[in-house]
Design an enzyme around this catalytic site. Structure first.
Site, short mmCIF file in Angstrom:
data_model
loop_
_atom_site.label_atom_id
_atom_site.label_comp_id
_atom_site.label_asym_id
_atom_site.label_seq_id
_atom_site.Cartn_x
_atom_site.Cartn_y
_atom_site.Cartn_z
N HIS A 133 -0.58 -0.59 3.36
CA HIS A 133 -1.93 0.31 3.51
C HIS A 133 -1.41 1.46 4.16
O HIS A 133 -1.80 2.67 3.64
CB HIS A 133 -2.96 -0.49 4.28
N GLU A 134 -0.65 1.49 5.32
CA GLU A 134 -0.28 2.53 6.05
C GLU A 134 0.77 3.45 5.12
O GLU A 134 0.74 4.46 5.26
CB GLU A 134 0.31 2.16 7.22
N HIS A 137 -1.17 5.67 2.76
CA HIS A 137 -1.71 6.92 3.42
C HIS A 137 -0.76 8.00 3.13
O HIS A 137 -0.79 9.05 2.91
CB HIS A 137 -2.06 6.71 5.01
N GLU A 197 -9.39 6.17 3.25
CA GLU A 197 -9.34 4.61 3.62
C GLU A 197 -9.23 3.65 2.29
O GLU A 197 -8.52 2.88 2.09
CB GLU A 197 -9.97 4.02 4.51
ZN LIG Z 1 -5.83 3.39 6.86
#
Ligand SMILES: [Zn+2]
Length: 275
Positions: A133-134, A137, A197
């Site tokens: 997830h990071e 980004h 997100e």
């Molecule tokens: Zn996030």
């Protein structure tokens, strides 16, 4: 300022005097999920900010000394990086001795994991859920997007002025750039918007499945996060990531469609065994 290329008209009015519309067109990108992005930061500037932010975190938080933990996290990050064609040696991965259930990734190839994350990420698939997830980004260029938003049209004018100035030497160009950077740094580590997100979830879950991590691990991770937040102090992760319940539903739906991708990766020999 909304961060879409539809802003070109507004910004164009600000920028007409700078003849910078060509640059602005270049700065409009399309994200992995097809979203229009307005990105007005030079790549090397963004990488430099990521590197500086990481230096600051390292000053504040002690690194975990446990070799097994470090190897475990390196292994998960390495498997994920392989999918995006990045060399693990080009990325710096640090495990920090800190009780908060958190992790982050920064432009410039930086991953930070706090030891508190292991309370909620109890398997390698769950840990891959957080880290992918990071990284999602970063590869979706959300930091640039956040900075561009934070600066607003006025800051964008400054940055573009700096870009134009840099073609003709120092002086005004670099002064304008400094003004832009001060603004930008205040927004650099802010939490993402809801759409960012969601996008990091989509990109990250795809990434973990391609790397041979079970995409259902992301669902388990978030379930653990919510359980952990029932205590007196919710993990920072939750407070910066909106709507955990609906996010879990979406992660569940996507996990189901990503299981074949995961199985294909395993069949192709991508079977990370990190611990
Ligand atoms: Zn996030």
């Amino acid at each position: 300022m909304r961060c879409t290329c539809a802003d070109k008209g507004d910004l164009g009015r600000h920028l007409a005097g700078l003849s910078a519309l060509a640059l602005l067109a270049v700065a409009c990108a399309t994200s992995a999920t097809g979203r229009k992005q307005l990105l007005l930061m030079p790549d090397d500037e963004v990488r430099g900010m990521g590197e500086q932010a990481f230096v600051n975190v390292k000053k504040e938080s002690p690194a975990a000394q446990e070799p097994v933990t470090n190897a475990y996290v390196q292994c998960v990050v390495g498997a994920l990086l392989q999918v995006i064609g990045a060399k693990a040696s080009d990325w710096e991965v640090v495990v920090f001795e800190d009780d908060s259930a958190n992790a982050f990734a920064l432009p410039g190839g930086k991953v930070g994991v706090y030891t508190g994350i292991f309370k909620v990420a109890t398997t390698q698939d769950q840990l891959a859920g957080v880290i992918s997830h990071e990284i999602g980004h970063v590869i979706s260029r959300h930091h640039e997007e956040r900075i561009t938003r934070q600066m607003g049209a006025q800051g964008a004018v400054q940055v573009l002025g700096a870009l134009l100035g840099s073609r003709y030497g120092e002086g005004i160009g670099s002064a304008a750039m400094q003004g832009g950077s001060v603004l930008a740094q205040t927004g650099f580590l802010l939490p993402g918007s809801r759409e960012q997100e969601t996008e990091a979830d989509v990109v990250g879950q795809q990434l973990m499945a391609q790397a041979g991590f079970d995409p259902r691990g992301a669902v388990a991770l978030w379930t653990n996060m919510i359980a952990a937040s029932n205590g007196s102090r919710p993990p920072q992760w939750l407070s910066t990531h909106p709507n955990p319940e609906s996010r879990i539903r979406e992660l569940q739906q996507r996990a189901a469609s990503l299981v074949p991708v995961y199985e294909q990766a395993r069949a192709a020999g991508r079977r990370p065994s990190c611990g």
